[in-house]
Scaffold this motif. Sequence first.
Motif, PDB file in Angstrom:
ATOM      1  N   LEU A 105      72.776  60.354  15.489  1.00 49.56           N
ATOM      2  CA  LEU A 105      73.143  61.241  16.593  1.00 49.56           C
ATOM      3  C   LEU A 105      72.432  62.587  16.430  1.00 49.56           C
ATOM      4  O   LEU A 105      72.486  63.204  15.367  1.00 49.56           O
ATOM      5  N   GLU A 106      71.754  63.013  17.506  1.00 46.98           N
ATOM      6  CA  GLU A 106      71.076  64.317  17.525  1.00 46.98           C
ATOM      7  C   GLU A 106      72.111  65.387  17.859  1.00 46.98           C
ATOM      8  O   GLU A 106      72.541  65.500  19.011  1.00 46.98           O
ATOM      9  N   LEU A 107      72.509  66.177  16.876  1.00 46.97           N
ATOM     10  CA  LEU A 107      73.590  67.141  17.107  1.00 46.97           C
ATOM     11  C   LEU A 107      73.205  68.210  18.119  1.00 46.97           C
ATOM     12  O   LEU A 107      74.027  68.641  18.932  1.00 46.97           O
ATOM     13  N   ALA A 108      71.947  68.654  18.090  1.00 48.60           N
ATOM     14  CA  ALA A 108      71.540  69.707  19.019  1.00 48.60           C
ATOM     15  C   ALA A 108      71.677  69.241  20.465  1.00 48.60           C
ATOM     16  O   ALA A 108      72.021  70.030  21.353  1.00 48.60           O
ATOM     17  N   GLU A 109      71.438  67.953  20.726  1.00 47.83           N
ATOM     18  CA  GLU A 109      71.569  67.438  22.092  1.00 47.83           C
ATOM     19  C   GLU A 109      73.023  67.494  22.560  1.00 47.83           C
ATOM     20  O   GLU A 109      73.310  67.855  23.698  1.00 47.83           O
ATOM     21  N   VAL A 110      73.923  67.118  21.672  1.00 52.55           N
ATOM     22  CA  VAL A 110      75.346  67.155  22.011  1.00 52.55           C
ATOM     23  C   VAL A 110      75.784  68.592  22.309  1.00 52.55           C
ATOM     24  O   VAL A 110      76.432  68.873  23.326  1.00 52.55           O
ATOM     25  N   VAL A 111      75.397  69.506  21.428  1.00 54.19           N
ATOM     26  CA  VAL A 111      75.791  70.908  21.592  1.00 54.19           C
ATOM     27  C   VAL A 111      75.172  71.488  22.863  1.00 54.19           C
ATOM     28  O   VAL A 111      75.830  72.206  23.627  1.00 54.19           O
ATOM     29  N   GLN A 112      73.905  71.140  23.101  1.00 51.03           N
ATOM     30  CA  GLN A 112      73.229  71.662  24.284  1.00 51.03           C
ATOM     31  C   GLN A 112      73.945  71.241  25.567  1.00 51.03           C
ATOM     32  O   GLN A 112      74.178  72.051  26.462  1.00 51.03           O
ATOM     33  N   ASP A 113      74.322  69.972  25.664  1.00 47.81           N
ATOM     34  CA  ASP A 113      75.023  69.499  26.856  1.00 47.81           C
ATOM     35  C   ASP A 113      76.328  70.270  27.072  1.00 47.81           C
ATOM     36  O   ASP A 113      76.672  70.636  28.198  1.00 47.81           O
ATOM     37  N   GLU A 114      77.060  70.505  25.985  1.00 44.59           N
ATOM     38  CA  GLU A 114      78.349  71.191  26.113  1.00 44.59           C
ATOM     39  C   GLU A 114      78.156  72.651  26.516  1.00 44.59           C
ATOM     40  O   GLU A 114      78.937  73.199  27.292  1.00 44.59           O
ATOM     41  N   LEU A 115      77.114  73.298  25.981  1.00 45.76           N
ATOM     42  CA  LEU A 115      76.863  74.697  26.350  1.00 45.76           C
ATOM     43  C   LEU A 115      76.463  74.810  27.820  1.00 45.76           C
ATOM     44  O   LEU A 115      76.860  75.746  28.512  1.00 45.76           O
ATOM     45  N   ILE A 116      75.674  73.844  28.291  1.00 40.98           N
ATOM     46  CA  ILE A 116      75.222  73.904  29.685  1.00 40.98           C
ATOM     47  C   ILE A 116      76.414  73.840  30.643  1.00 40.98           C
ATOM     48  O   ILE A 116      76.504  74.612  31.598  1.00 40.98           O
ATOM     49  N   VAL A 117      77.365  72.934  30.379  1.00 40.70           N
ATOM     50  CA  VAL A 117      78.504  72.833  31.298  1.00 40.70           C
ATOM     51  C   VAL A 117      79.440  74.037  31.168  1.00 40.70           C
ATOM     52  O   VAL A 117      80.258  74.271  32.051  1.00 40.70           O
ATOM     53  N   SER A 118      79.311  74.808  30.093  1.00 47.64           N
ATOM     54  CA  SER A 118      80.177  75.979  29.901  1.00 47.64           C
ATOM     55  C   SER A 118      79.518  77.280  30.339  1.00 47.64           C
ATOM     56  O   SER A 118      80.147  78.336  30.270  1.00 47.64           O
ATOM     57  N   THR A 119      78.257  77.233  30.756  1.00 46.92           N
ATOM     58  CA  THR A 119      77.553  78.449  31.173  1.00 46.92           C
ATOM     59  C   THR A 119      78.038  78.866  32.560  1.00 46.92           C
ATOM     60  O   THR A 119      78.105  78.025  33.460  1.00 46.92           O
ATOM     61  N   PRO A 120      78.415  80.138  32.744  1.00 53.01           N
ATOM     62  CA  PRO A 120      78.866  80.560  34.083  1.00 53.01           C
ATOM     63  C   PRO A 120      77.746  80.409  35.110  1.00 53.01           C
ATOM     64  O   PRO A 120      76.579  80.644  34.801  1.00 53.01           O
ATOM     65  N   TYR A 121      78.121  79.999  36.319  1.00 46.52           N
ATOM     66  CA  TYR A 121      77.109  79.813  37.370  1.00 46.52           C
ATOM     67  C   TYR A 121      76.453  81.136  37.735  1.00 46.52           C
ATOM     68  O   TYR A 121      75.266  81.221  37.961  1.00 46.52           O
ATOM     69  N   VAL A 122      77.261  82.183  37.866  1.00 47.34           N
ATOM     70  CA  VAL A 122      76.704  83.491  38.198  1.00 47.34           C
ATOM     71  C   VAL A 122      77.307  84.532  37.273  1.00 47.34           C
ATOM     72  O   VAL A 122      78.468  84.436  36.879  1.00 47.34           O
ATOM     73  N   SER A 123      76.487  85.520  36.921  1.00 52.32           N
ATOM     74  CA  SER A 123      76.942  86.623  36.089  1.00 52.32           C
ATOM     75  C   SER A 123      76.472  87.926  36.724  1.00 52.32           C
ATOM     76  O   SER A 123      75.408  87.970  37.341  1.00 52.32           O
TER      77      SER A 123
END
Length: 175
Positions: free
Chosen positions: A116-134
């Motif tokens: 399992l590529e850990l960076a891929e897992v973390v990247q996916d989770e960060l993307i869905v948690s990034t606010p749409y607008v700031s």
Amino acid sequence: MQRQPLPKQVDARRFATSGVDVTGFLSVKSLPRFVEGLASDDGDVDVELHFYRDEQGFYRIDGRACAQVSLLCQRCLQGMPGQVDADFELALVWNDDQAKALPRSLDPVVVGEEMLELAEVVQDELIVSTPYVSYHALSDCPAADAVKGDQEVDSDETPQRESPFSVLGKLKSPD
Ligand SMILES: [Zn+2]
């Protein structure tokens, strides 16, 4: 404890079977799909992962990732310091059929025999948690002069204005 880079690949099912905790950091630069939603690729991500088997026998990865990043202010289109936090409860599955059978509270990670590529897992989770607008607070935004005169602070800004304090709280908390 010294900060260490997150391991690139792990044998996730074996980790879950034995019950292993993994902590480490990633550079934001190493997560190109996450960078697409940010103002720059500066910053680091602190990651904590807990591998275990739960009472129902699922192979689990629970964890969190905290990224100190430069978010893009949608008013002035310049960078602003911010934090993206991702908390997640994942289950390793072999295929899509197993993924569909999971309880709704668990997100599937499809992995076969490969590591399992850990960076891929973390990247996916960060993307869905990034606010749409700031947005910067009006007092800090170079483009705010145009709107200051005739517009009260709108309610959209409340979450952004709280974030500097939550950043401070996280930085202070002992590990
Ligand atoms: Zn701004």
